[in-house]
Design a protein around this motif. Sequence first.
Motif, PDB file in Angstrom:
ATOM      1  N   SER A 168       8.875  -3.184   7.290  1.00  0.00           N
ATOM      2  CA  SER A 168       9.981  -3.207   6.670  1.00  0.00           C
ATOM      3  C   SER A 168       8.768  -3.258   4.641  1.00  0.00           C
ATOM      4  O   SER A 168       7.967  -3.329   4.829  1.00  0.00           O
ATOM      5  N   ARG A 169       9.522  -3.043   3.804  1.00  0.00           N
ATOM      6  CA  ARG A 169       9.646  -3.066   2.849  1.00  0.00           C
ATOM      7  C   ARG A 169       9.034  -3.674   1.785  1.00  0.00           C
ATOM      8  O   ARG A 169       9.347  -5.312   2.010  1.00  0.00           O
ATOM      9  N   ARG A 170       7.893  -3.485   0.841  1.00  0.00           N
ATOM     10  CA  ARG A 170       7.926  -4.695  -0.431  1.00  0.00           C
ATOM     11  C   ARG A 170       8.735  -4.974  -1.123  1.00  0.00           C
ATOM     12  O   ARG A 170      10.035  -3.850  -1.515  1.00  0.00           O
ATOM     13  N   ILE A 171       8.882  -6.621  -1.835  1.00  0.00           N
ATOM     14  CA  ILE A 171       9.346  -6.550  -2.905  1.00  0.00           C
ATOM     15  C   ILE A 171       9.624  -6.076  -4.093  1.00  0.00           C
ATOM     16  O   ILE A 171       8.048  -5.526  -4.485  1.00  0.00           O
ATOM     17  N   PRO A 172      10.869  -5.163  -4.111  1.00  0.00           N
ATOM     18  CA  PRO A 172      10.895  -4.473  -5.786  1.00  0.00           C
ATOM     19  C   PRO A 172       9.996  -5.141  -6.521  1.00  0.00           C
ATOM     20  O   PRO A 172      10.331  -5.691  -7.309  1.00  0.00           O
ATOM     21  N   ALA A 216       6.985 -11.468  -7.469  1.00  0.00           N
ATOM     22  CA  ALA A 216       6.668 -10.413  -6.578  1.00  0.00           C
ATOM     23  C   ALA A 216       6.336 -12.006  -5.087  1.00  0.00           C
ATOM     24  O   ALA A 216       6.566 -11.607  -4.180  1.00  0.00           O
ATOM     25  N   LEU A 217       5.297 -12.263  -5.692  1.00  0.00           N
ATOM     26  CA  LEU A 217       4.510 -12.857  -4.460  1.00  0.00           C
ATOM     27  C   LEU A 217       5.426 -14.393  -4.394  1.00  0.00           C
ATOM     28  O   LEU A 217       5.256 -14.046  -3.320  1.00  0.00           O
ATOM     29  N   ALA A 218       6.143 -14.482  -5.875  1.00  0.00           N
ATOM     30  CA  ALA A 218       6.952 -16.184  -5.434  1.00  0.00           C
ATOM     31  C   ALA A 218       7.947 -15.363  -4.595  1.00  0.00           C
ATOM     32  O   ALA A 218       8.733 -16.363  -2.825  1.00  0.00           O
ATOM     33  N   ILE A 219       8.809 -14.282  -4.767  1.00  0.00           N
ATOM     34  CA  ILE A 219       9.833 -14.137  -4.180  1.00  0.00           C
ATOM     35  C   ILE A 219       9.421 -13.742  -2.337  1.00  0.00           C
ATOM     36  O   ILE A 219       9.997 -14.033  -1.794  1.00  0.00           O
TER      37      ILE A 219
END
Length: 615
Positions: A477-481, A558-561
């Motif tokens: 799965s891809r990272r948070i944009p 991004a960490l939070a999301i």
Amino acid sequence: MVRDYKSPGSNARQRTLQRIREEHGRRLVGELNAALQFADQRREVLDLPDGAPPPDGVYLEVELAPGVGPTTLERKRERTRQGAVTVTANGARRIALFVPDDTRDVFDAVFRDYAFTEVEDGEKIPKKSRVEPVEHVRTARLQTFWRDDPDALPDDPQAEMWWALWCFRDRVERVDDLAQRLGLTVGDDDTRLRFPEVIVLPVHGRRAVIELLLFSTGGIAEIRRATDTPAVFTDELHGISGVLKATEDLGSRNIAAHARLDGPNRLIAGEHVIEAKRIVLAPGSSPIVPEQWRAFGDRIITSDTLFEQKDLPRRIGVVGLGAIGVEIAQALARLGIEVYGFDGADRIAGVSDERIAQVAQDLLAQEFAIHLGAQVELAEADDGIEMRWDGGNVVVDKVIASVGRRPNLKGLGLDTLGVPLDDKGMPEVDSNTMRIGDTTIFLAGDANGQRPLLHEGADDGHIAGLNATSENPIHLSRRIPLSVVFSDPQIASVGQRAGELNPRTILTGEVSFARQGRARTMQENYGLLRLYAARENGRLLGAEMVAPAAEHMGHLLALAIGQKLTVHDLLRMPFYHPTLEEGLRTALRMIARELPPCSISDLAGCGPIGVEALE
Ligand SMILES: Cc1cc2nc3c(=O)[nH]c(=O)nc-3n(C[C@H](O)[C@H](O)[C@H](O)COP(=O)(O)OP(=O)(O)OC[C@H]3O[C@@H](n4cnc5c(N)ncnc54)[C@H](O)[C@@H]3O)c2cc1C
């Protein structure tokens, strides 16, 4: 709709230049003060490093007061200190400097000039700032001044090196003349980089002598240590050299040739034919230049050719204000070039949130003209290229085409795979495996047109490599944009953008940095951040911003999301004062007010106390 923003005109441009100069002067003075304090603390104890060869020269301490003439105060014993500047109580300037014997007469003349020549206001302080010895400078600042490996800095004042000097244009003759008298080698015309305000000169010689040159000539804005080759005296090869080494390590398997597929298991690279079970393609992308613009030859610049320009003209048009166009347009405007920016869309830098886009436009339009919703046509004019759009025209010297990049698929042989290709020649690529359809071929990086960013391209490569060496497909799965535009202030988006969300199912919180405490103390009080959270449970979904240090805020969010945190989870975190993150808390609290309250024994429910400076 065509929206016109204020044209830069000469007044606005003057203001921009003035501001840059003022900022620069402030920075140098600040750095000078810090260096002086540091040098003074260590005044008695400084020694040359062990093993340094005895210098062929003397250490002098000279007091200078305009109109009075130089007084040599003290001849320091050898190996005492190499140079610093202090200002005495009566305003005189006291300079300690290592002076090589063979430059002594020039040194004396320079000091006499200093005392008896008229100088412009404010010229003296910045120009003397370079007399500080390298070993007195804190590492952090060294990294700012010297972009090369700080460990490689020469302590020895007699060490020979190349330096790159940023010099205001009107001082170049002085620098050339003095360099010659000091026996330094200055790169000739071909090796100089020209900007409207400054010229970058490569200079070679002993460190102490170059310091003397810097000290004496004035008008030198900044220095960078150069590489050995004057023609390549910026540090651009550092990032790339690691990559080059990695491919060099492949030895004979590193084939430098244009490659193309010949069916699903065969690659033709120059004279080599390679049979492979699986193949990874990563040919990148190239800037798009509209066909009819090619007639203007090298007056059309792209992000690939911009950095090869030796000289920059007075007027530049930038067509395409996406991330790259915006970064380039602002940078050129700050170099003093008249910049005219255009985009066919009505928002810049790919921002989807209308309010963020508006704030970004308003801020950037203070530095260069922005025309949105404009379809630009180019025509030959007597003194340049005429740019015409519905609503106006302007003549420029060169045009930067930043209208997008096209995946390098032409001639790659994708048509030999027997899979469907769209009208741009692109096959379907699974972003979790990087595989083209159910073939044995993987397409990674900018070439697949999915996420043209460096960290995403690296992930593509990782996923493609794993799958190319595995019997069974591995889905990652891809990272948070996350994307950042390196304008000033930066523009960033993280997670889902406003345009991707249903306004009915989200809550939005925002903070303006115009009056935010920390932003004000940093004098960077501009910009807006907007957060989007799910209405049903308060989970953070995304954010867009044009804000100071947006790159860091973007990573935090991004960490939070990624951790699926809610607005209350985030409000449970500590927020230190005074920080920009306090602004983030303001936006979070705005959303929290719309959510069911949390427990009374939960600090996430702690609201603002109504003091603006603490927000
Ligand atoms: C001006 C600019 C600024 C950018 N700034 C940022 C940024 O700040 N942050 C960020 O994350 N990203 C940024 N990017 C994007 C980033 O540079 C790219 O996403 C990244 O370089 C893509 O890597 P890649 O390996 O896919 O392609 P590339 O780096 O383009 O490499 C492709 C290579 O393949 C070679 N090649 C092509 N076709 C063939 C063939 N048929 N046979 C053999 N070799 C071939 C090419 O010569 C090239 O060397 C920027 C891009 C540009 C243009």
